[in-house]
Design a protein around this motif. Structure first.
Motif, mmCIF file in Angstrom:
data_model
loop_
_atom_site.group_PDB
_atom_site.id
_atom_site.type_symbol
_atom_site.label_atom_id
_atom_site.label_comp_id
_atom_site.label_asym_id
_atom_site.label_seq_id
_atom_site.Cartn_x
_atom_site.Cartn_y
_atom_site.Cartn_z
ATOM 1 N N ILE A 38 54.801 33.724 -30.928
ATOM 2 C CA ILE A 38 54.641 34.921 -31.759
ATOM 3 C C ILE A 38 53.184 35.353 -31.786
ATOM 4 O O ILE A 38 52.879 36.563 -31.775
ATOM 5 N N ARG A 39 52.275 34.404 -31.804
ATOM 6 C CA ARG A 39 50.842 34.710 -31.797
ATOM 7 C C ARG A 39 50.473 35.493 -30.533
ATOM 8 O O ARG A 39 49.759 36.501 -30.588
ATOM 9 N N LEU A 40 50.961 35.045 -29.377
ATOM 10 C CA LEU A 40 50.658 35.724 -28.120
ATOM 11 C C LEU A 40 51.324 37.100 -28.060
ATOM 12 O O LEU A 40 50.715 38.075 -27.596
ATOM 13 N N ILE A 41 52.563 37.193 -28.523
ATOM 14 C CA ILE A 41 53.273 38.481 -28.504
ATOM 15 C C ILE A 41 52.572 39.484 -29.411
ATOM 16 O O ILE A 41 52.349 40.642 -29.028
ATOM 17 N N THR A 173 40.706 41.763 -22.758
ATOM 18 C CA THR A 173 41.436 40.950 -23.729
ATOM 19 C C THR A 173 42.906 41.343 -23.752
ATOM 20 O O THR A 173 43.801 40.476 -23.789
ATOM 21 N N ALA A 174 43.179 42.655 -23.725
ATOM 22 C CA ALA A 174 44.571 43.119 -23.690
ATOM 23 C C ALA A 174 45.275 42.607 -22.442
ATOM 24 O O ALA A 174 46.424 42.146 -22.503
ATOM 25 N N GLY A 175 44.589 42.677 -21.293
ATOM 26 C CA GLY A 175 45.199 42.207 -20.055
ATOM 27 C C GLY A 175 45.521 40.730 -20.080
ATOM 28 O O GLY A 175 46.581 40.299 -19.604
ATOM 29 N N ASN A 176 44.636 39.938 -20.648
ATOM 30 C CA ASN A 176 44.889 38.501 -20.741
ATOM 31 C C ASN A 176 46.095 38.205 -21.631
ATOM 32 O O ASN A 176 46.925 37.344 -21.310
ATOM 33 N N PHE A 177 46.199 38.917 -22.747
ATOM 34 C CA PHE A 177 47.343 38.708 -23.639
ATOM 35 C C PHE A 177 48.640 39.210 -23.004
ATOM 36 O O PHE A 177 49.688 38.558 -23.125
ATOM 37 N N VAL A 178 48.581 40.369 -22.338
ATOM 38 C CA VAL A 178 49.791 40.905 -21.696
ATOM 39 C C VAL A 178 50.300 39.958 -20.617
ATOM 40 O O VAL A 178 51.518 39.762 -20.463
ATOM 41 N N CYS A 180 50.150 36.854 -20.732
ATOM 42 C CA CYS A 180 50.775 35.725 -21.438
ATOM 43 C C CYS A 180 52.079 36.118 -22.122
ATOM 44 O O CYS A 180 52.762 35.248 -22.694
ATOM 45 N N LEU A 181 52.431 37.403 -22.084
ATOM 46 C CA LEU A 181 53.600 37.885 -22.833
ATOM 47 C C LEU A 181 54.907 37.205 -22.415
ATOM 48 O O LEU A 181 55.677 36.771 -23.286
ATOM 49 N N PRO A 182 55.222 37.077 -21.113
ATOM 50 C CA PRO A 182 56.496 36.431 -20.745
ATOM 51 C C PRO A 182 56.623 35.005 -21.278
ATOM 52 O O PRO A 182 57.675 34.626 -21.820
ATOM 53 N N VAL A 183 55.569 34.215 -21.138
ATOM 54 C CA VAL A 183 55.637 32.845 -21.629
ATOM 55 C C VAL A 183 55.658 32.815 -23.150
ATOM 56 O O VAL A 183 56.262 31.926 -23.759
#
Length: 282
Positions: A38-41, A173-178, A180-183
């Protein structure tokens, strides 16, 4: 003053992550997998929304970052959450930020950025105060938890070092989080299928992901290019003291003489080391 302000905001965000994790995981409001997912999403959604709706460039919503940054971010996030279940908050903070400090200093020295005597004295004072802060009733930590938290610290050090070359902090930062979205979705699904979570735990995870992590890391990436490797590693030693103060304010932990003395030692040591770094440059 701009860099000082940005750095201070980032350190407050990092400390908020520790307090939120302590509230969510230690009390069992949510499991480590769901919390991390949830944190990553939440971080990915908020950052991409800001990037898409707040950007005037074309194509809109185009993200930056890279897979190495995303891997470092995910490694830190998942190992941090799992380790906090097995370690006390104080011991976990000690291992995490000692690992960050040693990893970044080691890389700085490898790249030829040698700290001077004044900087070493300040770093030593800050580390000694940090040990003093978390040492009452000190017992051997859980070996697996200690190992995971140390790797989490090394992962965060890698993420910070990668960010020093960022030319577009929000996009990166947005790209790094995006990435990570699938996992993140997979971890959330796994967590929800195995253990029930409370709305309170979800709220902590969302606050950590969207505010303390997403926006906090973007601010950190904005400040990093102006900081040397030694400065970037040293200033993060303030986080455990800030997190301890947050525990007093938000969790109701008692104010002690030990907390006050250790906080002064950490902040004073960091200030001394940063002054020594600037003096050496001049």
């Amino acid at each position: 003053m701009r860099i000082i302000t940005l750095t201070a905001i980032a350190m407050l965000a990092f400390a908020a992550n520790s307090v939120l994790a302590r509230l969510a995981l230690v009390d069992g409001a949510i499991d480590a997998a769901s919390y991390t997912g949830i944190r990553l999403i939440a971080g990915a959604v908020l950052l991409y929304a800001i990037l898409f709706w707040g950007s005037t460039a074309h194509p809109r919503g185009r993200v930056g970052g890279n897979w190495s940054g995303a891997a470092a971010l995910f490694g830190y996030a998942i190992l941090f959450s799992i380790a906090y279940v097995m370690l006390g908050a104080g011991m976990g903070a000690l291992i995490l930020f000692a690992s960050v400090q040693m990893s970044m200093l080691g890389w700085a020295m490898f790249k030829g950025d040698r700290p001077g005597m004044i900087e070493w004295a300040g770093i030593g004072l800050a580390l000694a105060a940090l040990v003093y802060l978390v040492s009452p009733g000190l017992s051997a930590p859980n070996p697996l938890g200690a190992m995971l938290m140390a790797i989490a610290g090394a992962s965060w050090a890698a993420y910070s070092l990668i960010g020093r070359g960022s030319h577009s902090p929000l996009r990166d930062t947005a790209g790094n989080f995006v990435r990570c979205l699938p996992v993140g979705i997979a971890l959330t699904a796994f967590g929800l299928l195995t253990l029930p979570v409370s709305l309170e735990g979800v709220a902590y995870a969302v606050a950590s992901g969207a505010l303390a992590s997403g926006l906090g890391y973007a601010v950190w990436y904005l400040a990093l290019p102006a900081l040397s490797r030694v400065q970037a590693s040293t200033v993060q030693l303030t986080v455990p003291a800030i997190a301890a103060l947050g525990g007093v304010i938000f969790i109701g932990e008692s104010i002690t003489l030990r907390l006050a003395v250790a906080s002064i030692g950490i902040l004073g040591g960091v200030a001394f080391a940063l002054w020594g770094s600037e003096h050496r440059k001049r």
